[in-house]
Design a protein around this motif. Structure first.
Motif, short mmCIF file in Angstrom:
data_model
loop_
_atom_site.label_atom_id
_atom_site.label_comp_id
_atom_site.label_asym_id
_atom_site.label_seq_id
_atom_site.Cartn_x
_atom_site.Cartn_y
_atom_site.Cartn_z
N MET A 313 0.71 -1.05 0.06
CA MET A 313 0.00 0.04 0.09
C MET A 313 0.75 1.16 0.03
SD MET A 313 -2.93 -1.28 -0.37
CE MET A 313 -4.00 0.30 -0.25
N ALA A 314 1.89 0.94 0.71
CA ALA A 314 2.93 2.36 0.54
C ALA A 314 3.30 2.55 -0.79
CB ALA A 314 4.19 1.94 1.75
N TYR A 315 3.95 1.42 -1.38
CA TYR A 315 4.43 1.44 -2.84
C TYR A 315 3.25 2.11 -3.67
CZ TYR A 315 6.49 -0.22 -7.05
OH TYR A 315 7.17 -0.28 -8.37
N LEU A 316 2.15 1.63 -3.74
CA LEU A 316 0.93 2.21 -4.50
C LEU A 316 0.71 3.70 -4.10
CD1 LEU A 316 -0.80 1.14 -6.92
CD2 LEU A 316 -2.56 0.49 -5.30
N SER A 317 0.58 4.04 -3.02
CA SER A 317 0.34 5.24 -2.44
C SER A 317 1.41 6.29 -3.04
CB SER A 317 0.15 5.28 -0.72
OG SER A 317 -0.90 4.70 -0.48
N LEU A 318 2.61 5.88 -2.86
CA LEU A 318 3.57 6.80 -3.38
C LEU A 318 3.52 7.16 -4.72
CD1 LEU A 318 6.87 5.59 -1.34
CD2 LEU A 318 5.46 7.83 -1.16
N LEU A 319 3.09 6.16 -5.73
CA LEU A 319 2.99 6.29 -7.16
C LEU A 319 1.90 7.09 -7.14
CD1 LEU A 319 3.22 2.51 -8.33
CD2 LEU A 319 4.87 4.54 -8.62
N TRP A 338 9.14 7.33 -11.91
CA TRP A 338 10.33 6.28 -12.19
C TRP A 338 11.06 6.28 -10.89
CZ3 TRP A 338 7.95 4.33 -15.69
CH2 TRP A 338 7.39 4.93 -16.85
N GLY A 339 11.23 7.35 -9.99
CA GLY A 339 11.88 7.46 -8.67
C GLY A 339 11.27 6.37 -7.80
N VAL A 340 10.11 6.50 -7.79
CA VAL A 340 9.31 5.35 -6.95
C VAL A 340 9.73 3.90 -7.12
CG1 VAL A 340 7.17 4.71 -5.79
CG2 VAL A 340 7.58 7.07 -6.49
N HIS A 341 9.48 3.63 -8.41
CA HIS A 341 9.79 2.40 -8.83
C HIS A 341 11.45 1.98 -8.39
CE1 HIS A 341 6.11 1.50 -10.89
NE2 HIS A 341 6.45 2.49 -11.69
N LEU A 342 12.20 2.94 -8.65
CA LEU A 342 13.66 2.79 -8.31
C LEU A 342 13.83 2.54 -6.71
CD1 LEU A 342 16.50 2.44 -9.18
CD2 LEU A 342 16.81 5.09 -9.11
N LEU A 343 13.08 3.23 -5.88
CA LEU A 343 13.35 3.00 -4.63
C LEU A 343 12.73 1.75 -4.01
CD1 LEU A 343 13.59 4.27 -1.55
CD2 LEU A 343 11.24 5.15 -1.70
N PHE A 344 11.57 1.12 -4.59
CA PHE A 344 11.13 -0.25 -4.08
C PHE A 344 11.89 -1.24 -4.77
CE2 PHE A 344 7.87 2.64 -2.61
CZ PHE A 344 7.33 1.90 -1.32
N LEU A 345 12.54 -1.01 -5.80
CA LEU A 345 13.33 -1.93 -6.60
C LEU A 345 14.56 -2.10 -5.84
CD1 LEU A 345 14.16 -3.69 -9.13
CD2 LEU A 345 15.15 -1.96 -10.06
N VAL A 346 15.29 -1.21 -5.11
CA VAL A 346 16.37 -1.26 -4.44
C VAL A 346 15.94 -2.27 -3.26
CG1 VAL A 346 18.15 -0.04 -2.88
CG2 VAL A 346 17.40 0.55 -5.36
N LEU A 347 14.73 -1.89 -2.77
CA LEU A 347 14.41 -2.52 -1.57
C LEU A 347 14.08 -3.96 -1.67
CD1 LEU A 347 13.39 -2.40 1.49
CD2 LEU A 347 11.09 -1.67 0.45
#
Length: 370
Positions: A313-319, A338-347
């Motif tokens: 939900m945090a991922y979707l909310s940030l998007l 893309w910045g949000v995707h990169l953050l969760f990709l690293v995670l």
């Protein structure tokens, strides 16, 4: 290949069950909303199922990534709980290979989500918008049903007719109750009630429509007071307002992906990034879900379920927040979603390779080599 088919079948079966439940829940809530609008005379009951069918692709493009995420958590969690994953690990199934196997069903789901978000969902929104525009063009007279009290959305008027001709041109036994917005002699008249033997619709050259009542009475007054005014009339005209159908559909939702790619408007670029983000979301949540699905049999399969859902939900909310910031020009399009995707990709990479990385930092090899 046997292990791959077994794992894929478990994940896809759970995905189908979870997605079906979520789809029924969402469609039920939306159908109740449309049903309430139909009861108020704002929608033709005959178009409800058609609207719901056109909205399904838009629902599925958001449901499938969540369904896949929960599918990995529940399916792999059961395998860990029943010690099946322990047996598979002992036979050579490493975490990296498990992740590689998991990306195959994720790729299938990502292709379906891409098809939905880039093609079917905008097409469905276009169809729904066309239907709603046709409903907006209807008047209170067009949605009237004999023997049923019908109220406008703001409850400013209630209309009833005993009889209605097949071509909807003639009414019989008409009753109308409406709020009086004007005052006479500085005194509020409260409620006006109209009764008539017959009525018909009349269209003026400017497009406005009137309900022409014949042989009736009008009563004006404030409920609870005895100073009602009664007027008998031979002919009386009532303006028919157009019912406004509300729907949470924006104009850009109906724009085709090709038009979005050719546009430089911020809102259109944000919409394009959002549509492209949904297939990417599938791969990133797979990377996160596989390591989070690992549980200790003594802890239970649902131990990590709530934290995992909160993370999703945090991922979707940030998007969604990044999409809003991009629309308002507060976020550069180069960064955008893309910045949000990169953050969760690293995670996700940290979660997936944390155990081997920790083992190397300690100067020893992981227990099971890839």
């Amino acid at each position: 290949m046997i292990v791959f088919r077994y794992l894929s079948r478990e994940v896809l079966t759970t995905l189908g069950a979870v997605s079906a439940v979520l789809l029924v829940i969402i469609m039920s809530g939306r159908f109740i909303k449309y049903l309430a609008q139909a009861a108020q005379g704002l929608l033709d009951p005959g178009v409800l199922l058609l609207i719901m069918a056109y909205r399904i692709p838009g629902f599925l493009q958001l449901i499938l990534p969540l369904g896949l995420f929960l599918g990995f958590l529940l399916a792999y969690g059961r395998l860990y709980l029943d010690s099946e994953m322990t047996v598979l690990t002992a036979t050579g199934l490493s975490p990296r290979r498990l992740l590689a196997y998991s990306m195959a069903p994720a790729a299938v789901v990502a292709l379906v989500v891409a098809w939905l978000s880039l093609s079917l969902a905008p097409l469905g929104v276009q169809k729904v918008t066309t239907i709603l525009n046709q409903q907006d063009a209807m008047t209170e007279f067009d949605t009237l049903e004999p023997g049923r009290f019908q109220s406008l959305r703001d409850n400013s008027r209630v209309t009833y007719t005993e009889r209605l001709s097949a071509d909807r041109s003639q009414l019989g036994g008409v009753f109308i109750s409406e709020r009086n917005t004007s005052t006479a002699g500085g005194k509020d008249r409260g409620v006006g009630v109209l009764v008539a033997d017959t009525g018909r619709q009349e269209i003026h050259p400017d497009g406005s429509r009137y309900l022409i009542l014949q042989n009736g009475f009008r009563y004006d007054g404030v409920p609870g007071q005895a100073d009602y005014r009664a007027v008998q009339y031979d002919t009386y005209g009532v303006l028919l307002p157009k019912p406004a159908v509300s729907e949470d559909i924006s104009e850009r939702d109906a724009v085709t992906t090709g038009e979005l790619m050719r546009s430089n408007e911020l809102q259109y670029r944000g919409e394009l990034q959002w549509r492209l983000s949904l297939p990417i979301l599938v791969f990133v949540v797979t990377l996160i879900a596989v390591p989070l699905a690992k549980v200790n049999p003594r802890q239970g399969r649902f131990l990590k379920l709530l934290p995992a859902i909160l993370l999703y939900m945090a991922y979707l909310s940030l998007l969604i927040a990044a999409r809003g910031a991009l629309d308002k020009g507060r976020l550069p399009p180069a960064i955008g979603l893309w910045g949000v995707h990169l953050l969760f990709l690293v995670l996700g990479l940290l979660l997936a390779f944390w155990e081997p990385l920790k083992a190397r930092l300690r100067g020893r090899k992981p227990e099971v080599a890839a």
